[in-house]
Write a protein that holds these residues in place. Structure first.
Motif, mmCIF file in Angstrom:
data_model
loop_
_atom_site.group_PDB
_atom_site.id
_atom_site.type_symbol
_atom_site.label_atom_id
_atom_site.label_comp_id
_atom_site.label_asym_id
_atom_site.label_seq_id
_atom_site.Cartn_x
_atom_site.Cartn_y
_atom_site.Cartn_z
ATOM 1 N N THR A 1 -9.549 57.549 4.528
ATOM 2 C CA THR A 1 -8.959 56.364 5.153
ATOM 3 C C THR A 1 -9.866 55.818 6.247
ATOM 4 O O THR A 1 -10.087 54.606 6.346
ATOM 5 C CB THR A 1 -7.573 56.703 5.727
ATOM 6 O OG1 THR A 1 -6.763 57.230 4.681
ATOM 7 C CG2 THR A 1 -6.913 55.484 6.324
ATOM 8 N N THR A 2 -10.406 56.699 7.063
ATOM 9 C CA THR A 2 -11.311 56.278 8.132
ATOM 10 C C THR A 2 -12.556 55.613 7.561
ATOM 11 O O THR A 2 -13.003 54.570 8.066
ATOM 12 C CB THR A 2 -11.711 57.488 9.004
ATOM 13 O OG1 THR A 2 -10.525 58.082 9.530
ATOM 14 C CG2 THR A 2 -12.618 57.071 10.137
ATOM 15 N N GLY A 3 -13.116 56.179 6.502
ATOM 16 C CA GLY A 3 -14.296 55.595 5.870
ATOM 17 C C GLY A 3 -14.028 54.201 5.331
ATOM 18 O O GLY A 3 -14.842 53.289 5.501
ATOM 19 N N THR B 1 -14.381 47.057 8.166
ATOM 20 C CA THR B 1 -14.682 46.399 9.434
ATOM 21 C C THR B 1 -16.119 45.891 9.458
ATOM 22 O O THR B 1 -16.380 44.760 9.879
ATOM 23 C CB THR B 1 -14.444 47.375 10.605
ATOM 24 O OG1 THR B 1 -13.080 47.818 10.565
ATOM 25 C CG2 THR B 1 -14.729 46.720 11.931
ATOM 26 N N CYS C 1 -7.700 63.179 3.266
ATOM 27 C CA CYS C 1 -7.117 61.835 3.250
ATOM 28 C C CYS C 1 -7.465 61.058 4.512
ATOM 29 O O CYS C 1 -7.731 59.857 4.456
ATOM 30 C CB CYS C 1 -5.606 61.926 3.083
ATOM 31 S SG CYS C 1 -5.099 62.463 1.442
ATOM 32 N N SER C 2 -7.466 61.749 5.642
ATOM 33 C CA SER C 2 -7.824 61.083 6.902
ATOM 34 C C SER C 2 -9.267 60.602 6.881
ATOM 35 O O SER C 2 -9.567 59.486 7.322
ATOM 36 C CB SER C 2 -7.622 62.044 8.075
ATOM 37 O OG SER C 2 -6.274 62.395 8.202
ATOM 38 N N LEU C 3 -10.165 61.431 6.373
ATOM 39 C CA LEU C 3 -11.577 61.040 6.306
ATOM 40 C C LEU C 3 -11.787 59.870 5.360
ATOM 41 O O LEU C 3 -12.564 58.950 5.657
ATOM 42 C CB LEU C 3 -12.436 62.231 5.880
ATOM 43 C CG LEU C 3 -12.582 63.345 6.917
ATOM 44 C CD1 LEU C 3 -13.326 64.529 6.307
ATOM 45 C CD2 LEU C 3 -13.311 62.840 8.143
ATOM 46 N N LEU D 1 -11.692 52.111 6.364
ATOM 47 C CA LEU D 1 -11.492 51.195 7.484
ATOM 48 C C LEU D 1 -12.807 50.809 8.148
ATOM 49 O O LEU D 1 -13.019 49.635 8.485
ATOM 50 C CB LEU D 1 -10.547 51.822 8.517
ATOM 51 C CG LEU D 1 -9.088 51.922 8.105
ATOM 52 C CD1 LEU D 1 -8.293 52.705 9.145
ATOM 53 C CD2 LEU D 1 -8.484 50.552 7.917
ATOM 54 N N VAL D 2 -13.696 51.753 8.343
ATOM 55 C CA VAL D 2 -14.989 51.455 8.960
ATOM 56 C C VAL D 2 -15.809 50.537 8.058
ATOM 57 O O VAL D 2 -16.397 49.553 8.521
ATOM 58 C CB VAL D 2 -15.751 52.759 9.279
ATOM 59 C CG1 VAL D 2 -17.198 52.480 9.653
ATOM 60 C CG2 VAL D 2 -15.058 53.519 10.399
#
Length: 60
Positions: free
Chosen positions: A29-31, A37, A25-27, A33-34
């Motif tokens: 979410t990070t993907g 952006t 889930c963290s990966l 967001l990046v």
């Protein structure tokens, strides 16, 4: 009577599954967001280029 305690092996297995799900889930979410952006930055850059073209200051 049997104990409801499943033992340390069960708890270790559950912890590993929980850790895998949390990392996944963290990966994700990070993907997201990046990627978001980068998309926003490109749109802002394009808007800036359009404004510079209108003013006659565009050099690219």
């Amino acid at each position: 009577m049997r104990s409801k305690h499943k033992g340390p092996a069960f708890m270790d297995n559950m912890f590993k599954k929980f850790l895998k799900v949390t990392i996944a889930c963290s990966l994700i979410t990070t993907g997201v967001l990046v990627a978001g952006t980068v998309f926003v930055v490109k749109k802002i850059d394009q808007s800036g280029d359009k404004m510079q073209k209108k003013k006659g200051l565009y050099q690219g």
